[in-house]
Design a protein around this motif. Structure first.
Motif, short mmCIF file in Angstrom:
data_model
loop_
_atom_site.label_atom_id
_atom_site.label_comp_id
_atom_site.label_asym_id
_atom_site.label_seq_id
_atom_site.Cartn_x
_atom_site.Cartn_y
_atom_site.Cartn_z
N ILE B 9 2.76 8.48 -13.15
CA ILE B 9 2.62 9.54 -12.14
C ILE B 9 1.20 9.56 -11.58
O ILE B 9 0.98 9.58 -10.37
CB ILE B 9 2.99 10.91 -12.76
N LEU B 10 0.20 9.52 -12.50
CA LEU B 10 -1.19 9.59 -12.04
C LEU B 10 -1.56 8.35 -11.22
O LEU B 10 -2.30 8.45 -10.23
CB LEU B 10 -2.13 9.73 -13.24
N ALA B 11 -1.04 7.19 -11.64
CA ALA B 11 -1.33 5.97 -10.89
C ALA B 11 -0.75 6.07 -9.49
O ALA B 11 -1.41 5.70 -8.50
CB ALA B 11 -0.76 4.76 -11.61
N ALA B 12 0.47 6.62 -9.39
CA ALA B 12 1.08 6.76 -8.06
C ALA B 12 0.26 7.72 -7.20
O ALA B 12 0.01 7.45 -6.01
CB ALA B 12 2.52 7.27 -8.19
N ILE B 13 -0.19 8.83 -7.80
CA ILE B 13 -1.01 9.78 -7.05
C ILE B 13 -2.29 9.11 -6.54
O ILE B 13 -2.66 9.24 -5.37
CB ILE B 13 -1.37 11.00 -7.93
N ALA B 14 -2.94 8.36 -7.43
CA ALA B 14 -4.21 7.74 -7.05
C ALA B 14 -4.01 6.71 -5.94
O ALA B 14 -4.74 6.71 -4.94
CB ALA B 14 -4.87 7.09 -8.27
N VAL B 15 -3.00 5.83 -6.10
CA VAL B 15 -2.82 4.77 -5.10
C VAL B 15 -2.39 5.36 -3.76
O VAL B 15 -2.92 4.98 -2.70
CB VAL B 15 -1.80 3.73 -5.61
N LEU B 16 -1.46 6.32 -3.80
CA LEU B 16 -1.02 6.91 -2.53
C LEU B 16 -2.16 7.65 -1.84
O LEU B 16 -2.34 7.56 -0.63
CB LEU B 16 0.16 7.85 -2.77
N GLY B 17 -2.95 8.40 -2.66
CA GLY B 17 -4.08 9.11 -2.07
C GLY B 17 -5.05 8.17 -1.41
O GLY B 17 -5.51 8.41 -0.29
N ALA B 18 -5.35 7.06 -2.09
CA ALA B 18 -6.29 6.09 -1.52
C ALA B 18 -5.73 5.47 -0.25
O ALA B 18 -6.43 5.34 0.76
CB ALA B 18 -6.61 5.01 -2.55
N LEU B 19 -4.42 5.12 -0.28
CA LEU B 19 -3.82 4.49 0.91
C LEU B 19 -3.84 5.44 2.10
O LEU B 19 -4.22 5.05 3.21
CB LEU B 19 -2.38 4.08 0.60
N VAL B 20 -3.45 6.70 1.86
CA VAL B 20 -3.44 7.66 2.97
C VAL B 20 -4.85 7.89 3.48
O VAL B 20 -5.09 7.95 4.69
CB VAL B 20 -2.78 8.98 2.53
N ALA B 21 -5.83 7.99 2.54
CA ALA B 21 -7.21 8.22 2.95
C ALA B 21 -7.71 7.09 3.84
O ALA B 21 -8.45 7.33 4.79
CB ALA B 21 -8.10 8.36 1.72
#
Lengths: 103, 173
Positions: B9-21
């Protein structure tokens, strides 16, 4: 969870930051892409520390602490420079900052 | 098992956040996605039993760097409806190719050749030891860092203030 999970995650995050630094033209976005890369490196430090033979030595958190402090200093100076550039050129678009390339 | 779920879950949050940013056109939205990325990373630090680093991550990145970025964007850009200028490079495809190439050629083989060690199951609450370490072997580093932060503070103020010409002293700024 093995060490490799964390390392591959950090590598993916690093590449996302790299892609941002390559493709965006806004200086602020490039700056925070660099922050993403630095954070991926910090994740590597902590993961190696957790899976090391003697985590009680605390090498990983120490190094990460210093890296975070240096990154904070870097982002402060970087944003100040972006503001200075904006005052001079009225833009932070990196492709229009080409004074040195005068034809 | 729980650790595994939390990791994904945390990995998905981090990667998605970085991609959107990285991909978002509106810079303010991008910075908020970046804050989500920082929060996910802080959770990962907690998962790795580095609770002090997780707290520092929240304080320094979500607290200070996020606000600093927001201020810088508001000082420099027209935030609302910024489609007036094309902000993404036309060659973003090549950027993606380069990033994937770095991942596949450099990082992946390096990671795969590592042995897979066991995790330390328990690490004693490390904040006290961390403070002692800062005082005993790392005190010189700490002082140098304090000097660096002071220099960065002065440098940032000087750079953001701009060069003031003697003639322009009566300007409203």
């Amino acid at each position: 969870m093995t060490l490799h999970h964390y390392l591959i995650l950090a590598a993916v995050l690093f590449c996302v930051g790299l892609m941002g630094a390559f493709t965006r033209r806004n200086a602020i976005v490039v700056l925070f892409s660099v922050e993403i890369m630095l954070n991926a490196a910090n994740l590597n430090f902590i993961a190696f520390w957790r899976y090391s033979e003697n985590p009680a030595l605390l090498h990983g958190p120490m190094f990460t602490l210093f890296a975070i402090a240096v990154a904070a200093a870097e982002v402060a100076v970087g944003l100040a420079l972006v503001i200075a550039v904006y005052r001079h050129f009225k833009t932070v678009d990196l492709e229009s900052l080409n004074t040195l390339r005068e034809e | 098992m729980n650790e595994e779920i939390a990791f994904w879950i945390l990995a998905a949050i981090a990667v998605l956040g970085a991609l959107v940013a990285v991909r978002k056109r509106n810079l303010i939205h991008g910075v908020f996605a970046l804050l989500v990325f920082f929060a996910g990373l802080s959770g990962l630090f907690l998962l790795l039993l580095a609770e002090f680093i997780a707290a520092v991550q929240v304080l320094v990145y979500i607290g200070a760097v996020g606000v600093l970025l927001l201020f810088a964007i508001m000082l420099t850009e027209r935030v609302a409806g910024d489609d007036g200028q094309r902000m993404t490079s036309r060659r973003w495809f090549w950027g993606l190719v380069m990033a994937v190439a770095v991942f596949v050629v450099l990082l992946l083989p390096a990671i795969q050749q590592l042995p897979s060690p066991e995790a330390a199951q328990t690490i004693k609450p490390s904040v006290e030891a961390l403070g002692k370490k800062l005082m005993d072997p790392y005190v010189v580093t700490l002082e140098v860092l304090a000097l660096l932060l002071t220099a960065a503070l002065i440098g940032a103020v000087t750079a953001a203030q701009g060069v003031r010409m003697p003639k322009e002293k009566d300007s409203p700024e």
